[in-house]
Design an enzyme around this catalytic site. Structure first.
Site, PDB file in Angstrom:
ATOM      1  N   ARG A 104       0.717  -1.098  -0.106  1.00  0.00           N
ATOM      2  CA  ARG A 104       0.023  -0.134  -0.102  1.00  0.00           C
ATOM      3  C   ARG A 104       0.877   1.335  -0.065  1.00  0.00           C
ATOM      4  O   ARG A 104       0.670   2.229  -0.812  1.00  0.00           O
ATOM      5  CB  ARG A 104      -1.039  -0.067   1.130  1.00  0.00           C
ATOM      6  CG  ARG A 104      -1.683   1.406   1.213  1.00  0.00           C
ATOM      7  CD  ARG A 104      -2.207   1.736   0.135  1.00  0.00           C
ATOM      8  NE  ARG A 104      -3.075   0.653  -0.826  1.00  0.00           N
ATOM      9  CZ  ARG A 104      -3.267   0.916  -2.197  1.00  0.00           C
ATOM     10  NH1 ARG A 104      -2.993   1.931  -2.774  1.00  0.00           N
ATOM     11  NH2 ARG A 104      -3.885  -0.268  -2.818  1.00  0.00           N
ATOM     12  N   LYS A 139       2.196  24.890  -4.664  1.00  0.00           N
ATOM     13  CA  LYS A 139       0.795  24.340  -3.928  1.00  0.00           C
ATOM     14  C   LYS A 139       1.043  22.521  -4.220  1.00  0.00           C
ATOM     15  O   LYS A 139       0.368  22.000  -4.836  1.00  0.00           O
ATOM     16  CB  LYS A 139      -0.405  24.655  -4.990  1.00  0.00           C
ATOM     17  CG  LYS A 139      -0.588  26.250  -4.914  1.00  0.00           C
ATOM     18  CD  LYS A 139      -1.768  26.855  -5.797  1.00  0.00           C
ATOM     19  CE  LYS A 139      -1.953  28.222  -5.720  1.00  0.00           C
ATOM     20  NZ  LYS A 139      -3.069  28.629  -6.458  1.00  0.00           N
ATOM     21  N   LYS A 171       4.093  39.573  -4.440  1.00  0.00           N
ATOM     22  CA  LYS A 171       2.543  39.322  -4.613  1.00  0.00           C
ATOM     23  C   LYS A 171       1.794  40.379  -4.376  1.00  0.00           C
ATOM     24  O   LYS A 171       2.377  41.356  -3.831  1.00  0.00           O
ATOM     25  CB  LYS A 171       2.175  37.922  -4.227  1.00  0.00           C
ATOM     26  CG  LYS A 171       3.093  36.435  -4.569  1.00  0.00           C
ATOM     27  CD  LYS A 171       2.327  35.423  -4.366  1.00  0.00           C
ATOM     28  CE  LYS A 171       1.248  35.323  -5.186  1.00  0.00           C
ATOM     29  NZ  LYS A 171       1.115  33.778  -6.118  1.00  0.00           N
ATOM     30  N   GLU A 201       4.091  39.745  -9.212  1.00  0.00           N
ATOM     31  CA  GLU A 201       2.990  39.668  -9.570  1.00  0.00           C
ATOM     32  C   GLU A 201       2.020  40.804 -10.064  1.00  0.00           C
ATOM     33  O   GLU A 201       2.076  41.830  -9.465  1.00  0.00           O
ATOM     34  CB  GLU A 201       2.123  38.868  -8.635  1.00  0.00           C
ATOM     35  CG  GLU A 201       0.715  38.439  -8.890  1.00  0.00           C
ATOM     36  CD  GLU A 201      -0.029  37.869  -7.747  1.00  0.00           C
ATOM     37  OE1 GLU A 201      -0.493  36.606  -7.864  1.00  0.00           O
ATOM     38  OE2 GLU A 201      -0.475  38.552  -6.829  1.00  0.00           O
ATOM     39  N   ASP A 222      -1.259  37.825 -13.892  1.00  0.00           N
ATOM     40  CA  ASP A 222      -2.363  36.835 -12.971  1.00  0.00           C
ATOM     41  C   ASP A 222      -3.854  36.920 -13.375  1.00  0.00           C
ATOM     42  O   ASP A 222      -3.925  38.069 -13.380  1.00  0.00           O
ATOM     43  CB  ASP A 222      -2.201  37.116 -11.302  1.00  0.00           C
ATOM     44  CG  ASP A 222      -2.976  36.206 -10.690  1.00  0.00           C
ATOM     45  OD1 ASP A 222      -3.145  35.080 -10.977  1.00  0.00           O
ATOM     46  OD2 ASP A 222      -3.726  36.770  -9.633  1.00  0.00           O
TER      47      ASP A 222
END
Length: 285
Positions: A104, A139, A171, A201, A222
């Protein structure tokens, strides 16, 4: 992909060991211990049940070896190679208890990483013929970033930064805290060394103009539509790398790539890729 560099074992051995400890718990595999004699041996195979791209074969092999070093594993394919239903990926032989104990954990890694490689390959294929490279993001599943980014490479994609220390990525919240795009870039340039790239960004063309005037190395465009992206590429005119992001899928990627951007960053190839179905089965003679 023949050019895919393997991951050093020391990067994933602790991850696999931790996963096995989670699965075996305090008492080990009580089912196999109860049902299977200690001297019983088996010959099995890892077999793909779907179309896809292989990633993580050595990670899976590590799971079996850590459970029982006597287990012999013979990979028949390398990471980055195509799979079809019924493709035999590797042959395994050894103590049955060990094979079932590692099954597994090995399949969890192999299916997850091959799933990432497979969706990456699909989106790479969707932008073939353009200049755009498909890159992943941060992410990722906590603790699995190195493995998941490796799987992206196995699928023909490339990696964005690995962590917060790789490069400067300014950002929207950084811009808000600094007061403006210009000020944020100026502060970044004053803080980092000459080897560190600075990306900013932007979600509007006026912000783009401001970032270019400040001498940024790359711009993250973006959530812009294809027409706006094409205008952004025209304004950039080779002065910085152009990266597009925001709700990118195999369906939307071709139009984004056609705008002329250099990079398309895609979060879902790591955070939402479905597991590729791979089984550990008795190989039919």
């Amino acid at each position: 992909m023949s050019s895919l560099a393997p991951l050093p074992a020391f990067l994933y051995e602790p991850i696999v060991r931790t996963a096995l400890m989670e699965d075996f718990g305090q008492a080990g595999d009580v089912t196999s211990a109860a049902v299977i004699p200690a001297d019983h041996v088996s010959e099995l195979a890892l077999i793909s049940r779907q179309v896809g791209v292989l990633a993580g074969i050595e990670v899976a092999a590590m799971a079996f070896r850590l459970v029982d070093p006597v287990i012999a594993i013979t990979p028949l394919l390398r990471d980055g190679e195509a799979l079809a239903p019924g493709t035999v990926i590797a042959r395994l032989s050894g103590p049955t208890r060990g094979l079932l104990g590692g099954e597994r954990t090995a399949l969890n890694f192999l299916g997850h990483l091959s799933g990432i490689a497979s969706v990456t390959a699909a989106i790479v294929a969707s932008v073939k013929g353009t200049r755009a490279a498909i890159v992943c993001t941060r992410k990722t599943t906590p603790g699995l970033r190195a493995l998941e980014k490796y799987a992206v490479r196995a699928g023909g994609g490339a990696n964005h930064r690995f962590g917060l220390d790789d490069a400067v990525l300014i950002k929207d919240n950084h811009v808000a805290a600094a007061g403006s795009v210009t000020e944020a870039i100026a502060r970044a340039k004053a803080h980092v060394g000459h080897m560190v790239k600075i990306e900013c960004e932007v979600d509007r063309l006026d912000q783009l103009d401001e970032a270019l005037a400040a001498g940024v190395d790359a711009v993250l465009l973006d959530n812009m539509g294809p027409a706006q992206l094409a205008e952004a590429v025209r304004r950039i005119d080779g002065r910085a790398l152009a990266e597009a992001s925001g709700r990118v899928t195999p369906d939307t990627a071709p139009a984004i790539a056609a705008s002329g951007v250099d990079l398309i960053s895609v979060g879902w190839i790591t955070h939402s890729a479905p597991v590729l179905d791979i089984g550990l089965d008795v190989l039919e003679s």
